[in-house]
Structures are given as structure tokens and as C-alpha cells.
Design a protein around this motif. Structure first.
Motif, PDB file in Angstrom:
ATOM      1  N   THR A  41      20.646 -32.413 -11.320  1.00 53.14           N
ATOM      2  CA  THR A  41      21.185 -31.572 -12.383  1.00 53.14           C
ATOM      3  C   THR A  41      21.941 -30.407 -11.726  1.00 53.14           C
ATOM      4  N   ASP A  42      22.638 -29.628 -12.531  1.00 55.32           N
ATOM      5  CA  ASP A  42      23.312 -28.448 -12.004  1.00 55.32           C
ATOM      6  C   ASP A  42      22.273 -27.486 -11.412  1.00 55.32           C
ATOM      7  N   PHE A  43      22.717 -26.721 -10.412  1.00 53.46           N
ATOM      8  CA  PHE A  43      21.853 -25.706  -9.800  1.00 53.46           C
ATOM      9  C   PHE A  43      22.733 -24.506  -9.468  1.00 53.46           C
ATOM     10  N   SER A  45      24.161 -23.038  -7.024  1.00 51.67           N
ATOM     11  CA  SER A  45      25.357 -23.105  -6.172  1.00 51.67           C
ATOM     12  C   SER A  45      26.032 -24.468  -6.222  1.00 51.67           C
ATOM     13  N   GLY A  46      25.717 -25.277  -7.244  1.00 54.70           N
ATOM     14  CA  GLY A  46      26.349 -26.588  -7.310  1.00 54.70           C
ATOM     15  C   GLY A  46      26.143 -27.297  -8.626  1.00 54.70           C
ATOM     16  N   LYS A  47      26.659 -28.501  -8.659  1.00 55.00           N
ATOM     17  CA  LYS A  47      26.636 -29.310  -9.880  1.00 55.00           C
ATOM     18  C   LYS A  47      25.808 -30.582  -9.662  1.00 55.00           C
ATOM     19  N   GLN A  48      25.434 -31.164 -10.756  1.00 55.74           N
ATOM     20  CA  GLN A  48      24.757 -32.454 -10.710  1.00 55.74           C
ATOM     21  C   GLN A  48      25.602 -33.426  -9.877  1.00 55.74           C
ATOM     22  N   GLY A  49      24.944 -34.157  -8.992  1.00 53.69           N
ATOM     23  CA  GLY A  49      25.638 -35.125  -8.154  1.00 53.69           C
ATOM     24  C   GLY A  49      26.111 -34.579  -6.819  1.00 53.69           C
ATOM     25  N   ASP A  50      26.111 -33.252  -6.644  1.00 57.96           N
ATOM     26  CA  ASP A  50      26.471 -32.672  -5.346  1.00 57.96           C
ATOM     27  C   ASP A  50      25.388 -33.002  -4.327  1.00 57.96           C
ATOM     28  N   LEU A  51      25.783 -33.139  -3.078  1.00 59.59           N
ATOM     29  CA  LEU A  51      24.800 -33.352  -2.025  1.00 59.59           C
ATOM     30  C   LEU A  51      23.937 -32.103  -1.896  1.00 59.59           C
ATOM     31  N   LEU A  52      22.639 -32.274  -2.050  1.00 57.57           N
ATOM     32  CA  LEU A  52      21.710 -31.154  -1.981  1.00 57.57           C
ATOM     33  C   LEU A  52      21.094 -31.040  -0.590  1.00 57.57           C
ATOM     34  N   THR A  53      20.556 -32.147  -0.068  1.00 58.65           N
ATOM     35  CA  THR A  53      19.942 -32.110   1.253  1.00 58.65           C
ATOM     36  C   THR A  53      20.309 -33.354   2.055  1.00 58.65           C
ATOM     37  N   VAL A  54      20.230 -33.208   3.355  1.00 58.16           N
ATOM     38  CA  VAL A  54      20.402 -34.332   4.270  1.00 58.16           C
ATOM     39  C   VAL A  54      19.277 -34.260   5.293  1.00 58.16           C
TER      40      VAL A  54
END
Length: 161
Positions: A41-43, A45-54
């Protein structure tokens, strides 16, 4: 996928955690990129579907790159210390970091383009600083204090006196 670890290093990035992880994995042995997790979901500093962690492993150390957003910078207070065996290995790591947007510092320290600190430390330096003869250790230390990238030949010359 990298297995969940009881303890791993979490490094904060501003949207480029995957780029950093792939750079580190291409540079250092026993390193690899694992699972990518995307925001459900949106957060802030970003939007749903953005890479959050690697998830990635850096020279055997489990790490997590977090795309946490702007405003949080790395500090010299945390660094990776990379032990090198030869001048060629020292030069390769140093120049890979510096020549790809990084910044040189003193005594074997540098920062990569994301602001993460690295100590590129030849084993010859570590051994010289631990020499049981205090005069040898002092000469090696004084030589190191005059360097950016560590020069093994100069450390060995200082060690010999």
C-alpha cells in the motif's frame, strides 16, 4: 530467497536500495541479492508497488536495504571493514567505490555514492599495527595517518624502519 536471519544489518536508502545491493554484490565475493519486497500500500515516502526492501548478503553478512525515503543519511559511525590481502585487491575495492560516485577519505576510509562508509584495510596494516614491538606499530601507524588509500609497500617500509 535469503532465509530470515536472527540478526542482519538494515541500511536505509532513498529509493535506490536495489541499485546499492546489486553494486555491492557485483564487487565483493560471497555477496548476492536475494528477495525484493514491494509495498502492499502507499507509505510516507512511496506508493503501493514501489520497492520497499531488498535482502542481500555482503561478504557473508546478511543485510536488508530499506527504501525508507529522504532525510536519513549514513554516518562515519558505521562502516564495513574489508580486509584485503594484496595491493591489487586494495586498489580494486578502493577505486570501485571512489570511481562510482564515492568519496575518498583518510587512513583507508572512503564512502560510496550512497554515503555508506568503508574501510579498505590490508592485512599487512592490521599485522603491522599489532606488532609486539611498539616502535614498529608506531611507525606503521604514523605512515597510515599520512595516507588516503593504504599503500602496503609504504606500510611494510615503515614496519622495517
Amino acid at each position: 530467497m535469503i532465509q530470515a536471519e536472527k540478526n542482519r544489518i538494515c541500511l536505509w536508502y532513498d529509493g535506490d536500495a536495489e541499485e546499492a545491493a546489486r553494486f555491492y554484490a557485483s564487487l565483493f565475493p560471497d555477496s548476492r541479492v536475494g528477495a525484493l519486497f514491494y509495498a502492499p500500500t502507499d507509505f510516507p515516502s512511496g506508493k503501493q508497488g514501489d520497492l520497499l526492501t531488498v535482502e542481500f548478503v555482503l561478504m557473508g553478512i546478511p543485510c536488508l536495504g530499506l527504501n525508507g525515503g529522504p532525510g536519513v543519511n549514513h554516518s562515519w559511525a558505521f562502516s564495513f571493514q574489508i580486509a584485503t590481502e594484496t595491493q591489487a585487491e586494495t586498489d580494486r575495492y578502493w577505486h570501485a567505490i571512489i570511481d562510482n560516485g564515492g568519496q575518498a577519505s583518510e587512513c583507508g576510509w572512503c564512502q560510496d555514492k550512497w554515503g555508506l562508509s568503508w574501510q579498505i584495510t590490508p592485512l599487512a596494516l592490521t599485522q603491522a599495527l599489532a606488532d609486539p614491538d611498539p616502535a614498529v606499530a608506531r611507525r606503521a601507524f604514523e605512515a597510515m595517518m599520512q595516507m588516503g588509500k593504504i599503500d602496503i609497500a609504504r606500510i611494510e617500509a615503515a614496519r622495517r624502519g
